[in-house]
Write an enzyme that holds these catalytic residues in place. Structure first.
Site, mmCIF file in Angstrom:
data_model
loop_
_atom_site.group_PDB
_atom_site.id
_atom_site.type_symbol
_atom_site.label_atom_id
_atom_site.label_comp_id
_atom_site.label_asym_id
_atom_site.label_seq_id
_atom_site.Cartn_x
_atom_site.Cartn_y
_atom_site.Cartn_z
ATOM 1 N N LYS A 35 31.662 60.565 17.031
ATOM 2 C CA LYS A 35 30.558 60.498 17.998
ATOM 3 C C LYS A 35 31.066 61.035 19.332
ATOM 4 O O LYS A 35 31.899 60.412 19.987
ATOM 5 C CB LYS A 35 30.053 59.069 18.153
ATOM 6 C CG LYS A 35 28.812 58.967 19.037
ATOM 7 C CD LYS A 35 28.324 57.537 19.147
ATOM 8 C CE LYS A 35 27.007 57.493 19.918
ATOM 9 N NZ LYS A 35 27.129 58.077 21.273
ATOM 10 N N TRP A 36 30.541 62.179 19.724
ATOM 11 C CA TRP A 36 31.024 62.851 20.924
ATOM 12 C C TRP A 36 30.376 62.242 22.165
ATOM 13 O O TRP A 36 29.190 61.920 22.167
ATOM 14 C CB TRP A 36 30.732 64.343 20.829
ATOM 15 C CG TRP A 36 31.479 64.961 19.694
ATOM 16 C CD1 TRP A 36 31.067 65.092 18.404
ATOM 17 C CD2 TRP A 36 32.807 65.470 19.741
ATOM 18 N NE1 TRP A 36 32.040 65.651 17.641
ATOM 19 C CE2 TRP A 36 33.136 65.906 18.434
ATOM 20 C CE3 TRP A 36 33.754 65.607 20.753
ATOM 21 C CZ2 TRP A 36 34.367 66.463 18.129
ATOM 22 C CZ3 TRP A 36 34.982 66.168 20.454
ATOM 23 C CH2 TRP A 36 35.268 66.586 19.150
#
Length: 356
Positions: A35-36
């Site tokens: 998850k950026w």
């Protein structure tokens, strides 16, 4: 193209869950990816009529266009993309030397600036990277109805070998590896892990993905502020969320600012202060409780335009159980997108089972 900025697509969203789910918990299995921690972005690379890339626009999660803030990415999309397409991904800014790089949220936030000269300077000093994680259209063909497994394969074929600043996020179907990522990648500034149904189509504005974060956070709207008990600076921010009927409800407060931050917030929030016809700041008052006693419950009203991310532990009804903690401003978010359905609510559990 099937999808353009004149008929934009809303990004598919994620529902918070407390732990990385097993792959067989969803029919067809799950794909896991990092998850950026950046700005969600839908990239529209439209044809120029001669087989190449023409107009390029970068849409945000809301209705705000991010194109003007990232000229280095627009140039890279025109130069590097093999053809017209619509990509879903995240804009991030990595900083640090090779071997010690991590995502820099502060540097990314500074890119949302009204002055073109400042944007140009920052695009050279702290250039952004686009991390692609989904393919929504290729040429004039929409991929929205195709399962994620097929979209991912097509994305790898289309963009898997592109150089910086375009990157392709890694994925895995190995749940143990995904759980390692949740722990290990935090050191690089990432935000957690996302799980996507392999058999699922792209569902705009629906929470069909699952996200696992290191702590509970929520994006909320600044409603007003109370003056600190010292009489100087902001003591706490009042924040709200929109319910299903479109009402903006007060969900609690945010405090624990440093002395310097309290003072700077007064100036920072000044443009948002609601004023009456005489120019005086409009004030309101929150509901009293048996705990408030003679405490001043008045606050200065703000126009509900600014979004911030807060850290919280749990909800009690429609409010944060305890005072939330300020994480950061979210200049990429629209206030109307801050709704209750983003919250991670614990699964109901019988107290009798806890006590027994």
């Amino acid at each position: 193209m099937a999808l353009t900025t004149s008929s934009p697509v809303a990004p598919m969203l994620a529902k918070a869950v407390p732990a990385v789910p097993e792959p067989d918990s969803v029919e067809g299995g799950l794909s896991y990816e990092p998850k950026w921690d950046g700005f969600r972005a839908i990239v529209y690379a439209e044809p120029d009529g001669e087989g190449g890339i023409g107009a390029v626009e970068i849409g945000s999660r809301g209705s705000k266009m991010l194109t003007r803030y990232f000229p280095e990415l627009v140039e890279a999309f025109r130069r590097l993309l093999p053809g017209p397409c619509v990509l879903d991904g995240e804009i991030v800014v990595p900083t640090g030397e090779p071997g010690t790089q991590r995502l820099d949220w502060e540097a990314l936030s500074q890119r949302i600036h009204p002055a073109a000269s400042r944007v140009k300077l920052l695009s050279e000093e702290t250039p952004a990277t686009f991390v692609a994680f989904d393919l929504l259209a290729l040429g004039d063909e929409s991929y929205l109805d195709r399962p994620f497994a097929e979209r991912r394969a097509a994305l790898e074929e289309f963009a898997g070998d592109l150089p910086d600043p375009i990157q392709l996020t890694r994925t895995t179907t190995d749940v143990d590896l995904a759980r390692r990522w949740l722990v290990e990648f935090e050191g690089a500034g990432l935000d957690g892990v996302v799980a996507k149904p392999l058999a699922g189509g792209y569902a705009p504005n629906k929470r069909t993905m699952l996200k696992i974060k290191h702590h509970r956070t929520a994006d909320v709207v600044a409603l007003g502020y109370r003056i600190h008990k010292s009489g100087r600076g902001v003591g706490s921010l009042l924040v709200g969320l929109y319910d299903d009927s479109g009402r903006l409800l007060n969900v609690g407060g945010v405090s624990a600012f440093s002395d310097a931050k309290r003072l700077s917030l007064i100036d920072e929030l000044e443009p948002l202060v609601e004023r009456d016809e005489s120019g005086e700041a409009v004030t309101g008052a929150t509901d009293r409780s048996r705990f408030s006693g003679s405490k001043d419950v008045s606050f200065v009203r703000l126009r509900p335009e600014r979004v911030l991310e807060v850290r919280y532990d749990q909800m009690e009804g429609m409010r944060f159980r305890h005072t939330a903690q300020f994480e950061r401003w979210r200049p990429d978010r629209e206030a109307r997108s801050c709704t209750f359905d983003q919250l991670d609510r614990p699964i109901a559990y019988d107290l009798g089972d806890v006590l027994s």
